[in-house]
Design an enzyme around this catalytic site. Structure first.
Site, PDB file in Angstrom:
ATOM      1  N   LYS A 150       0.864  -1.189   0.000  1.00  0.00           N
ATOM      2  CA  LYS A 150       0.000   0.000   0.000  1.00  0.00           C
ATOM      3  C   LYS A 150       0.892   1.227   0.000  1.00  0.00           C
ATOM      4  O   LYS A 150       1.668   1.451   0.931  1.00  0.00           O
ATOM      5  CB  LYS A 150      -0.910   0.002   1.226  1.00  0.00           C
ATOM      6  CG  LYS A 150      -1.754   1.273   1.311  1.00  0.00           C
ATOM      7  CD  LYS A 150      -2.799   1.211   2.388  1.00  0.00           C
ATOM      8  CE  LYS A 150      -3.588   2.506   2.453  1.00  0.00           C
ATOM      9  NZ  LYS A 150      -4.619   2.482   3.486  1.00  0.00           N
TER      10      LYS A 150
ATOM     11  N   LYS B 237      -2.131  -1.545  -3.852  1.00  0.00           N
ATOM     12  CA  LYS B 237      -2.996  -0.364  -3.811  1.00  0.00           C
ATOM     13  C   LYS B 237      -2.161   0.888  -3.862  1.00  0.00           C
ATOM     14  O   LYS B 237      -1.164   0.946  -3.132  1.00  0.00           O
ATOM     15  CB  LYS B 237      -3.786  -0.409  -2.499  1.00  0.00           C
ATOM     16  CG  LYS B 237      -4.619   0.817  -2.219  1.00  0.00           C
ATOM     17  CD  LYS B 237      -5.238   0.689  -0.863  1.00  0.00           C
ATOM     18  CE  LYS B 237      -6.035   1.928  -0.561  1.00  0.00           C
ATOM     19  NZ  LYS B 237      -6.613   1.876   0.751  1.00  0.00           N
TER      20      LYS B 237
HETATM   21  C1  PBG Z   1      -7.601   3.612   5.595  1.00  0.00           C
HETATM   22  C2  PBG Z   1      -7.823   3.404   4.152  1.00  0.00           C
HETATM   23  C3  PBG Z   1      -7.593   4.326   3.116  1.00  0.00           C
HETATM   24  C4  PBG Z   1      -8.082   3.731   1.962  1.00  0.00           C
HETATM   25  C5  PBG Z   1      -8.537   2.463   2.300  1.00  0.00           C
HETATM   26  N1  PBG Z   1      -8.355   2.275   3.662  1.00  0.00           N
HETATM   27  C6  PBG Z   1      -7.082   5.711   3.155  1.00  0.00           C
HETATM   28  C7  PBG Z   1      -5.723   5.965   3.631  1.00  0.00           C
HETATM   29  O1  PBG Z   1      -4.891   5.064   3.767  1.00  0.00           O
HETATM   30  O2  PBG Z   1      -5.466   7.130   3.906  1.00  0.00           O
HETATM   31  C8  PBG Z   1      -8.106   4.389   0.607  1.00  0.00           C
HETATM   32  C9  PBG Z   1      -9.169   3.911  -0.323  1.00  0.00           C
HETATM   33  C10 PBG Z   1      -9.430   4.806  -1.474  1.00  0.00           C
HETATM   34  O3  PBG Z   1      -8.815   5.876  -1.669  1.00  0.00           O
HETATM   35  O4  PBG Z   1     -10.339   4.448  -2.249  1.00  0.00           O
HETATM   36  N2  PBG Z   1      -6.514   3.067   6.174  1.00  0.00           N
END
Ligand code: PBG
Length: 333
Positions: free
Chosen positions: A199, A252
């Protein structure tokens, strides 16, 4: 005059032959649909930076789930927006059995027992600082091991409420192993872990943070989410998550990280998922609104790219729209 003896256009000559030789295909079963839930009743409020995508209250979300199921979608990923009174620095409310997440899991599983219900595990919706972990205020640091303890409690409360899978999105070290161990110790031997393995600290999460009011109150998430400059590090994270007991790995965001999807799908025998995040959705919607891109075609092209890169599972805000198209065009597949 010399002629080519390989005429590549033969395999492209008609829709029938193109379909015959196509190397990849999309199916509604590939999708996990994210759902945003907030407290209250009768709510269906559009997220300004995600046109056509909504936050629901628990009563209205049921209709949306029904629509998803009707088009062949079998999995959802739940996110909740909690009020400021539920937020502190330790994310204590995240594991409250009467929290909105836990109530949502119970209600959705009661009505849709066959639906795979997955949940986001990270402290940001419960953090007064908008971070995924507990903050050491003096040092301005996100502390790892205390956060993992809180995440374990949070995840246990989700599976106890009936969640089938948890999806830890926090990027703390060691959390997959800690979750697997806790599930084993508590008899949850049939619960799945979808690890957000690679991520990245991406600017593409902006619209999501609007949707959940979860933008970090100070700093950024670069001390725990990955540096977009790194490719091998994604594999390093994937190996770790696999060895710690993950059932599925995730990359992601999606479109900007297809090389990582390819690497991971070749390196691991676990199914690889990819998350087409809020900013990717927003970019497509914005260009389509301006009439600069054809939304329907771009949607399908963006999704097939994930399959071509090696992903099996796709988390996308287009899940319903794409599935509608697929069942209309390939009704018996
Ligand atoms: C929270 C989380 C996020 C997303 C999924 N879980 C945001 C972040 O990490 O700030 C992003 C999903 C998206 O942008 O569609 N931990």
């Amino acid at each position: 005059m010399s002629f080519p003896n390989q005429r590549k256009r033969i395999n492209r000559a008609s829709s029938a032959v193109r379909n015959l030789v196509a190397e990849t295909a999309l199916h509604p079963h590939d999708f996990i649909a994210p759902l945003f839930i907030e407290d209250g009743e009768g709510i269906k409020s559009e997220i300004p930076s995600m046109p056509g995508y909504f936050r629901y209250s628990l009563d209205t979300v049921m209709g949306e789930v029904e629509e998803l199921v009707a088009v062949g979608i079998q999995s959802v990923l739940l996110f909740v927006k909690e009020g400021d009174d539920k937020k502190d620095n330790t994310g204590a409310y995240a594991s409250n059995p009467e929290g909105l997440m836990q109530r949502s899991i119970r209600a959705i599983k009661a009505k849709f027992p066959d639906l795979l219900v997955m949940t986001d595990v990270a402290l940001d919706p419960y953090s007064s600082y908008g971070h995924d972990g507990i903050v050491d205020v003096e040092k301005g640091e996100i502390v790892n091991d205390e956060t993992v303890e809180a995440l374990v409690k949070m995840a246990l409360s989700h599976v106890e409420a009936g969640a089938d899978w948890v999806a830890p999105s926090d990027m703390m070290d060691g959390r997959i192993g800690a979750l697997r161990q806790a599930f084993n110790e508590h008899g949850y031997t049939h619960k799945g872990i979808l690890a957000y393995s690679a991520k990245y600290a991406s600017a593409l999460y902006g619209p999501f943070r609007d949707a959940l009011d979860s933008a970090p109150g100070f700093g950024d998430k670069k001390t725990y989410q990955m540096d977009p400059r790194n490719r091998k590090e994604g594999l390093d994270e994937a190996y770790l998550d696999e060895s710690e007991g993950a059932d599925m790995l995730m990359v992601k965001p999606g479109s900007f990280y297809l090389d990582v999807v390819r690497d991971m799908s070749e390196a691991s025998n676990l199914p690889v998922a990819v998350y087409q995040v809020s900013g990717e959705y927003a970019m497509i919607k914005a260009a389509a609104e301006k009439g600069w891109l054809n939304e329907h075609d771009i949607m399908l092209e963006s999704l097939i790219a994930f399959k071509r890169a090696g992903a099996k599972v796709i988390l996308t805000y287009f899940a319903k729209e794409a599935s509608k198209h697929l069942i209309k065009n390939y009704p018996n597949s």
